[in-house]
Enzyme design. Structure first.
Site, PDB file in Angstrom:
ATOM      1  N   HIS A   1       0.843  -1.185   0.000  1.00 31.99           N
ATOM      2  CA  HIS A   1       0.000   0.000   0.000  1.00 31.99           C
ATOM      3  C   HIS A   1       0.887   1.247   0.000  1.00 31.99           C
ATOM      4  O   HIS A   1       2.118   1.160   0.080  1.00 31.99           O
ATOM      5  CB  HIS A   1      -0.948   0.000   1.204  1.00 31.99           C
ATOM      6  CG  HIS A   1      -0.278  -0.152   2.521  1.00 31.99           C
ATOM      7  ND1 HIS A   1      -0.459  -1.232   3.345  1.00 31.99           N
ATOM      8  CD2 HIS A   1       0.586   0.658   3.157  1.00 31.99           C
ATOM      9  CE1 HIS A   1       0.269  -1.083   4.430  1.00 31.99           C
ATOM     10  NE2 HIS A   1       0.916   0.058   4.341  1.00 31.99           N
TER      11      HIS A   1
HETATM   12  C1  T46 Z   1       4.081  -0.802   6.631  1.00 25.97           C
HETATM   13  C2  T46 Z   1       4.327  -2.180   7.068  1.00 25.97           C
HETATM   14  C3  T46 Z   1       5.768  -2.512   7.303  1.00 25.97           C
HETATM   15  C4  T46 Z   1      -2.794   0.112  13.712  1.00 25.97           C
HETATM   16  O1  T46 Z   1      -3.815   0.045  14.422  1.00 25.97           O
HETATM   17  N1  T46 Z   1      -1.858   1.063  13.962  1.00 25.97           N
HETATM   18  C5  T46 Z   1      -0.709   1.175  13.228  1.00 25.97           C
HETATM   19  O2  T46 Z   1       0.116   2.063  13.500  1.00 25.97           O
HETATM   20  C6  T46 Z   1      -0.524   0.261  12.141  1.00 25.97           C
HETATM   21  C7  T46 Z   1       0.728   0.352  11.263  1.00 25.97           C
HETATM   22  C8  T46 Z   1      -1.482  -0.687  11.893  1.00 25.97           C
HETATM   23  N2  T46 Z   1      -2.587  -0.752  12.675  1.00 25.97           N
HETATM   24  C9  T46 Z   1      -3.568  -1.822  12.429  1.00 25.97           C
HETATM   25  C10 T46 Z   1      -4.281  -1.746  11.089  1.00 25.97           C
HETATM   26  C11 T46 Z   1      -4.596  -3.206  10.794  1.00 25.97           C
HETATM   27  O3  T46 Z   1      -5.797  -3.577  11.427  1.00 25.97           O
HETATM   28  O4  T46 Z   1      -2.867  -3.074  12.421  1.00 25.97           O
HETATM   29  C12 T46 Z   1      -3.443  -3.967  11.469  1.00 25.97           C
HETATM   30  C13 T46 Z   1      -2.392  -4.461  10.478  1.00 25.97           C
HETATM   31  O5  T46 Z   1      -1.985  -3.352   9.651  1.00 25.97           O
HETATM   32  P1  T46 Z   1      -1.586  -3.547   8.133  1.00 25.97           P
HETATM   33  O6  T46 Z   1      -2.498  -4.504   7.475  1.00 25.97           O
HETATM   34  O7  T46 Z   1      -1.458  -2.191   7.514  1.00 25.97           O
HETATM   35  O8  T46 Z   1      -0.152  -4.251   8.294  1.00 25.97           O
HETATM   36  P2  T46 Z   1       1.033  -4.423   7.243  1.00 25.97           P
HETATM   37  O9  T46 Z   1       2.046  -5.250   7.904  1.00 25.97           O
HETATM   38  O10 T46 Z   1       0.552  -4.876   5.907  1.00 25.97           O
HETATM   39  O11 T46 Z   1       1.620  -2.949   7.044  1.00 25.97           O
HETATM   40  C14 T46 Z   1       2.184  -2.264   8.143  1.00 25.97           C
HETATM   41  C15 T46 Z   1       1.971  -0.778   7.962  1.00 25.97           C
HETATM   42  O12 T46 Z   1       0.588  -0.505   7.817  1.00 25.97           O
HETATM   43  C16 T46 Z   1       2.704  -0.276   6.735  1.00 25.97           C
HETATM   44  O13 T46 Z   1       2.617   1.131   6.661  1.00 25.97           O
HETATM   45  O14 T46 Z   1       4.928  -0.179   6.039  1.00 25.97           O
HETATM   46  O15 T46 Z   1       3.573  -2.551   8.234  1.00 25.97           O
END
Ligand code: T46
Length: 131
Positions: free
Chosen positions: A47
């Site tokens: 993303h």
């Molecule tokens: C990135 C990679 C390395 C939160 O509540 N707070 C936060 O600060 C973050 C980053 C996420 N969340 C929640 C949102 C989702 O429900 O945690 C869950 C997993 O997040 P996401 O699907 O975005 O996870 P990744 O590992 O695909 O991505 C994250 C970051 O979003 C992204 O910016 O660079 O880790």
């Protein structure tokens, strides 16, 4: 988009890397998070953000990060705790090829806000073209 090598402040007791917002990281740090328990063949990220800038460091283990500005893609190896990678806003980021025990630390310029995320690649290309 390039790897930044931080100075390692080590001595006989072990190593230390110090990072300050606004200096080697080109923004004030509002949020820190880390991902772990990753799997080699499962990518994370995939993303972009409208405003959030990120700085990534594999503080344990290694992974690859592919950054895409909508025109070109570059893949970087994060395989040492002294290596940092800046991901600007409006850059599509994918983290992949995680080693066992990888811990990827992320410093972010904004508080978490899901509306800052662009999770659809076609929306991302439109946002880049309109910027
Ligand atoms: C990135 C990679 C390395 C939160 O509540 N707070 C936060 O600060 C973050 C980053 C996420 N969340 C929640 C949102 C989702 O429900 O945690 C869950 C997993 O997040 P996401 O699907 O975005 O996870 P990744 O590992 O695909 O991505 C994250 C970051 O979003 C992204 O910016 O660079 O880790």
């Amino acid at each position: 988009m390039s790897i930044i090598l931080h100075k390692v402040l080590g001595d006989h007791r072990g190593q230390l890397v110090a990072i300050e917002g606004g200096d080697s990281v080109p923004f004030d740090i509002k949020r820190v998070f880390y991902i772990y328990g990753t799997q080699k063949k499962v990518s994370r990220g995939d993303h972009s953000h409208y405003n959030t800038k990120q700085y990534l460091i594999a503080v344990n283990g290694s992974c690859k990060v592919t950054l895409d500005n909508g025109k070109t893609k570059q893949t970087f190896d994060l395989d040492e705790p002294k290596k940092g990678l800046f991901q600007d806003a409006l850059i599509w980021g994918t983290m992949h090829d995680f080693s066992d025990n990888c811990v990827l630390l992320v410093l972010a310029s904004e508080y978490y806000n899901e509306s800052d995320y662009i999770r659809d690649y076609q929306f991302f290309l439109k946002a880049v073209n309109n910027s």
